[in-house]
Design a protein around this motif. Structure first.
Motif, PDB file in Angstrom:
ATOM      1  N   UNK A 153      -1.171 -38.520  40.053  1.00 37.89           N
ATOM      2  CA  UNK A 153      -0.251 -37.384  40.007  1.00 37.89           C
ATOM      3  C   UNK A 153       0.530 -37.312  38.707  1.00 37.89           C
ATOM      4  N   UNK A 154       0.726 -38.447  38.026  1.00 44.32           N
ATOM      5  CA  UNK A 154       1.441 -38.442  36.754  1.00 44.32           C
ATOM      6  C   UNK A 154       0.644 -37.732  35.663  1.00 44.32           C
ATOM      7  N   UNK A 155      -0.646 -37.502  35.911  1.00 47.01           N
ATOM      8  CA  UNK A 155      -1.521 -36.898  34.897  1.00 47.01           C
ATOM      9  C   UNK A 155      -2.168 -35.626  35.429  1.00 47.01           C
ATOM     10  N   UNK A 156      -1.426 -34.888  36.242  1.00 44.73           N
ATOM     11  CA  UNK A 156      -1.948 -33.658  36.812  1.00 44.73           C
ATOM     12  C   UNK A 156      -0.940 -32.523  36.659  1.00 44.73           C
ATOM     13  N   UNK A 157      -1.461 -31.334  36.369  1.00 49.19           N
ATOM     14  CA  UNK A 157      -0.669 -30.109  36.328  1.00 49.19           C
ATOM     15  C   UNK A 157      -1.272 -29.170  37.366  1.00 49.19           C
ATOM     16  N   UNK A 158      -0.462 -28.708  38.304  1.00 48.58           N
ATOM     17  CA  UNK A 158      -0.960 -27.928  39.426  1.00 48.58           C
ATOM     18  C   UNK A 158      -0.590 -26.458  39.245  1.00 48.58           C
ATOM     19  N   UNK A 159      -1.603 -25.599  39.166  1.00 51.83           N
ATOM     20  CA  UNK A 159      -1.335 -24.163  39.100  1.00 51.83           C
ATOM     21  C   UNK A 159      -0.899 -23.692  40.483  1.00 51.83           C
ATOM     22  N   UNK A 160       0.274 -23.086  40.540  1.00 52.71           N
ATOM     23  CA  UNK A 160       0.865 -22.679  41.818  1.00 52.71           C
ATOM     24  C   UNK A 160       0.853 -21.157  41.950  1.00 52.71           C
ATOM     25  N   UNK A 161       0.562 -20.676  43.153  1.00 56.73           N
ATOM     26  CA  UNK A 161       0.407 -19.250  43.394  1.00 56.73           C
ATOM     27  C   UNK A 161       1.483 -18.674  44.295  1.00 56.73           C
ATOM     28  N   UNK A 162       2.460 -19.496  44.651  1.00 57.91           N
ATOM     29  CA  UNK A 162       3.555 -19.025  45.499  1.00 57.91           C
ATOM     30  C   UNK A 162       4.752 -19.952  45.313  1.00 57.91           C
ATOM     31  N   UNK A 163       5.952 -19.443  45.607  1.00 61.07           N
ATOM     32  CA  UNK A 163       7.132 -20.320  45.546  1.00 61.07           C
ATOM     33  C   UNK A 163       7.013 -21.519  46.479  1.00 61.07           C
ATOM     34  N   UNK A 164       6.390 -21.330  47.637  1.00 64.03           N
ATOM     35  CA  UNK A 164       6.257 -22.438  48.586  1.00 64.03           C
ATOM     36  C   UNK A 164       5.394 -23.554  48.008  1.00 64.03           C
ATOM     37  N   UNK A 165       4.283 -23.173  47.361  1.00 62.75           N
ATOM     38  CA  UNK A 165       3.423 -24.185  46.756  1.00 62.75           C
ATOM     39  C   UNK A 165       4.136 -24.880  45.603  1.00 62.75           C
ATOM     40  N   UNK A 166       4.869 -24.108  44.821  1.00 61.99           N
ATOM     41  CA  UNK A 166       5.623 -24.669  43.697  1.00 61.99           C
ATOM     42  C   UNK A 166       6.628 -25.714  44.199  1.00 61.99           C
ATOM     43  N   UNK A 167       7.351 -25.373  45.245  1.00 65.39           N
ATOM     44  CA  UNK A 167       8.343 -26.297  45.806  1.00 65.39           C
ATOM     45  C   UNK A 167       7.674 -27.537  46.389  1.00 65.39           C
ATOM     46  N   UNK A 168       6.515 -27.351  47.022  1.00 68.62           N
ATOM     47  CA  UNK A 168       5.800 -28.488  47.604  1.00 68.62           C
ATOM     48  C   UNK A 168       5.313 -29.441  46.516  1.00 68.62           C
ATOM     49  N   UNK A 169       4.849 -28.877  45.391  1.00 70.13           N
ATOM     50  CA  UNK A 169       4.442 -29.717  44.260  1.00 70.13           C
ATOM     51  C   UNK A 169       5.601 -30.566  43.767  1.00 70.13           C
ATOM     52  N   UNK A 170       6.736 -29.952  43.618  1.00 72.66           N
ATOM     53  CA  UNK A 170       7.904 -30.689  43.150  1.00 72.66           C
ATOM     54  C   UNK A 170       8.324 -31.745  44.161  1.00 72.66           C
ATOM     55  N   UNK A 171       8.243 -31.415  45.444  1.00 82.22           N
ATOM     56  CA  UNK A 171       8.630 -32.376  46.491  1.00 82.22           C
ATOM     57  C   UNK A 171       7.736 -33.610  46.459  1.00 82.22           C
ATOM     58  N   UNK A 172       6.439 -33.406  46.201  1.00 82.23           N
ATOM     59  CA  UNK A 172       5.496 -34.515  46.204  1.00 82.23           C
ATOM     60  C   UNK A 172       5.351 -35.190  44.841  1.00 82.23           C
ATOM     61  N   UNK A 173       6.080 -34.692  43.839  1.00 84.83           N
ATOM     62  CA  UNK A 173       6.094 -35.359  42.546  1.00 84.83           C
ATOM     63  C   UNK A 173       5.044 -34.912  41.558  1.00 84.83           C
ATOM     64  N   UNK A 174       4.474 -33.706  41.763  1.00 81.42           N
ATOM     65  CA  UNK A 174       3.496 -33.167  40.820  1.00 81.42           C
ATOM     66  C   UNK A 174       4.171 -32.214  39.837  1.00 81.42           C
TER      67      UNK A 174
END
Length: 240
Positions: A153-174
């Motif tokens: 996860x320290x070497x991944x960038x996640x393209x997010x398509x909604x605020x919920x996904x964006x928040x979930x990425x931040x919660x899980x450390x992505x």
């Protein structure tokens, strides 16, 4: 007045945290970098998301590899742009978007010669090449992503398509990258070039991930870099 000041400070702190998270994943962001789109083109084929295309991109010195990630019918993470084109390119089923099981997926070949990427292969590539970063597309189930590739996860960038996904990425450390109408000043945002949206946002300090609907080459990317010094990344198909 105090309430308004606290709100302003809160927003500033949040923006700072986002920027720090981005810096962790993409370094100081001083360089302008290519992102191998769909693993990068190979033999004239674009977005195969294949093992061979990724290995070629790495051999060409690309440090950011973008893959379209999806789940098989039995819940395993694999790379495929969409199931209609995947089925057609593997001669599996040209009439529907039927989702394969994992045990079927691993037996197939793209265009008769290229190896479809499984989460095991992606994990291995990231382990073998500690200097590359994985950029994801398509996958919206962050918890599924976390089940398969969390140790990177320290070497991944996640393209997010909604605020919920964006928040979930931040919660899980992505490290999340916004690809919807909300815009993060100072953050990483997917922007289409030559559009009103891009021109408008040229005035806002940011780190862009830029893409276009046509096939991009390194020369195309270099012209974008030279036209706007704040553009940090460009999705590139052709790597020669």
């Amino acid at each position: 007045m105090l309430r308004r000041t606290a709100a302003v400070v809160g927003v500033a702190v949040m923006c700072l945290m986002v920027c720090i998270g981005m810096a962790r994943c993409i370094g100081a962001c001083d360089e302008q970098s290519y992102i191998a789109h769909g693993g990068g083109a190979i033999d004239g084929f674009c977005t195969t998301n294949s093992l061979e295309s990724v290995e070629r991109a790495i051999d060409k010195g690309v440090k950011y590899i973008e893959l379209d990630l999806r789940l098989t019918s039995d819940g395993y993470l694999v790379a495929a742009h969409d199931w209609d084109s995947f089925n057609a390119h593997t001669c599996r089923d040209t009439l529907s978007g039927r989702v394969p099981r994992y045990d079927e997926f691993v037996t197939l070949k793209i265009h008769g010669r290229y190896t479809p990427l499984t989460y095991v292969m992606i994990d291995s590539l990231l382990s073998l090449h500690p200097d590359i970063t994985l950029v994801t597309d398509k996958i919206e189930d962050v918890e599924a992503l976390d089940r398969h590739l969390s140790r990177h996860k320290e070497r991944m960038i996640i393209e997010c398509f909604s605020p919920a996904q964006y928040d979930e990425c931040r919660r899980l450390g992505y490290a999340p990258m916004k690809s919807y109408h909300n815009f993060t000043p100072g953050g990483l945002n997917v922007i289409k070039i030559k559009s009103a949206r891009y021109c408008y946002q040229q005035l806002i300090p940011t780190r862009y991930a830029v893409f276009d609907n046509r096939v991009m080459t390194r020369r195309d990317a270099d012209s974008i870099f030279s036209s706007d010094a704040r553009v940090r990344f460009v999705y590139v198909d052709e790597l020669d």
